[in-house]
Write a protein that holds these residues in place. Structure first.
Motif, PDB file in Angstrom:
ATOM      1  N   VAL A  35      10.910 -39.478 -30.926  1.00  0.00           N
ATOM      2  CA  VAL A  35      11.674 -38.831 -29.865  1.00  0.00           C
ATOM      3  C   VAL A  35      10.716 -38.174 -28.878  1.00  0.00           C
ATOM      4  N   GLU A  36       9.647 -37.576 -29.395  1.00  0.00           N
ATOM      5  CA  GLU A  36       8.681 -36.884 -28.532  1.00  0.00           C
ATOM      6  C   GLU A  36       8.004 -37.857 -27.571  1.00  0.00           C
ATOM      7  N   ALA A  37       7.658 -39.043 -28.076  1.00  0.00           N
ATOM      8  CA  ALA A  37       6.996 -40.032 -27.217  1.00  0.00           C
ATOM      9  C   ALA A  37       7.921 -40.471 -26.086  1.00  0.00           C
ATOM     10  N   LEU A  38       9.189 -40.641 -26.420  1.00  0.00           N
ATOM     11  CA  LEU A  38      10.157 -41.064 -25.410  1.00  0.00           C
ATOM     12  C   LEU A  38      10.440 -39.937 -24.407  1.00  0.00           C
ATOM     13  N   ARG A  39      10.460 -38.716 -24.900  1.00  0.00           N
ATOM     14  CA  ARG A  39      10.613 -37.569 -23.989  1.00  0.00           C
ATOM     15  C   ARG A  39       9.455 -37.503 -23.003  1.00  0.00           C
ATOM     16  N   ALA A  40       8.240 -37.682 -23.519  1.00  0.00           N
ATOM     17  CA  ALA A  40       7.054 -37.617 -22.655  1.00  0.00           C
ATOM     18  C   ALA A  40       7.083 -38.747 -21.624  1.00  0.00           C
ATOM     19  N   LEU A  41       7.578 -39.904 -22.046  1.00  0.00           N
ATOM     20  CA  LEU A  41       7.647 -41.053 -21.142  1.00  0.00           C
ATOM     21  C   LEU A  41       8.600 -40.772 -19.970  1.00  0.00           C
ATOM     22  N   LEU A  42       9.738 -40.138 -20.281  1.00  0.00           N
ATOM     23  CA  LEU A  42      10.795 -39.987 -19.271  1.00  0.00           C
ATOM     24  C   LEU A  42      10.730 -38.677 -18.494  1.00  0.00           C
TER      25      LEU A  42
END
Ligand SMILES: [Zn+2]
Ligand SMILES: [Zn+2]
Length: 187
Positions: A35-42
């Motif tokens: 979830v953290e990686a996707l948050r950072a991406l968006l």
């Protein structure tokens, strides 16, 4: 393009998601996406990423695979058909809002889950890009063996590569090919 970046945010998020899911994390051996990686991406695209839930990660992967089709389409008719297919999957409720960035339109109904906001913004972003420019401003990187996609919302928009690195690599390869042709040698 709009001054508040709404469209370019949607397009930028679409590019980021497609490259993230269909290139960077496409291998079956890739570690599970957090979830953290996707948050950072968006986060760079004006999403309230704290609302992203773990259960939304897989649906966003599936959505990204569909988005890729719009970038990869060989002709406008195909791209339009795919973009309309995305638009049909979301429910919009446009309204004017001003929460510190100047007056702009939100397309998502208030209170919808994060993944739905991402779907709406990326679908409307790609739809507006096609409406404004056809398929001239988006595509799959022209460099050999690169599967990343790009979108160009700049004024003159002549981009054909996903990155400076790919543009440079392609230029060097073209230069070598010209030299070989000029000297009549092959390697
Ligand atoms: Zn807003
Ligand atoms: Zn590339």
């Amino acid at each position: 393009m709009d001054v508040n970046g709404y469209r370019s945010d949607g397009v930028g998020a679409a590019v980021a998601l497609v490259n993230f899911w269909t290139v960077d994390n496409a291998s079956p051996d890739a570690p599970p996406v957090t979830v953290e990686a996707l948050r950072a991406l968006l986060a760079p695209f004006s999403f309230l990423t704290r609302d992203l839930r773990a259960a939304e990660v897989a649906p966003l992967a599936a959505w990204s695979t569909e988005l890729r089709g719009v970038f990869a389409a060989d002709d406008l008719e195909t791209a339009v058909g795919l973009a309309n297919g995305l638009l049909e999957q979301v429910t919009m409720r446009p309204r004017l809002v001003d929460h510190g960035y100047g007056l702009h339109v939100h397309y998502a109904p208030s209170g919808v889950p994060f993944a739905e906001r991402v779907r709406i913004n990326t679908a409307i972003g790609m739809a507006n890009l096609l409406a404004d420019y056809g398929i001239e401003r988006s595509g799959v990187c022209a460099a050999d063996r690169c599967e990343r996609v790009y979108a160009d919302t700049s004024r003159n928009g002549r981009r054909r590569y996903c990155s400076e690195a790919c543009a440079n690599r392609a230029n060097v390869a073209a230069h070598r090919a010209r030299k070989r042709a000029a000297s009549g040698t092959e390697d």
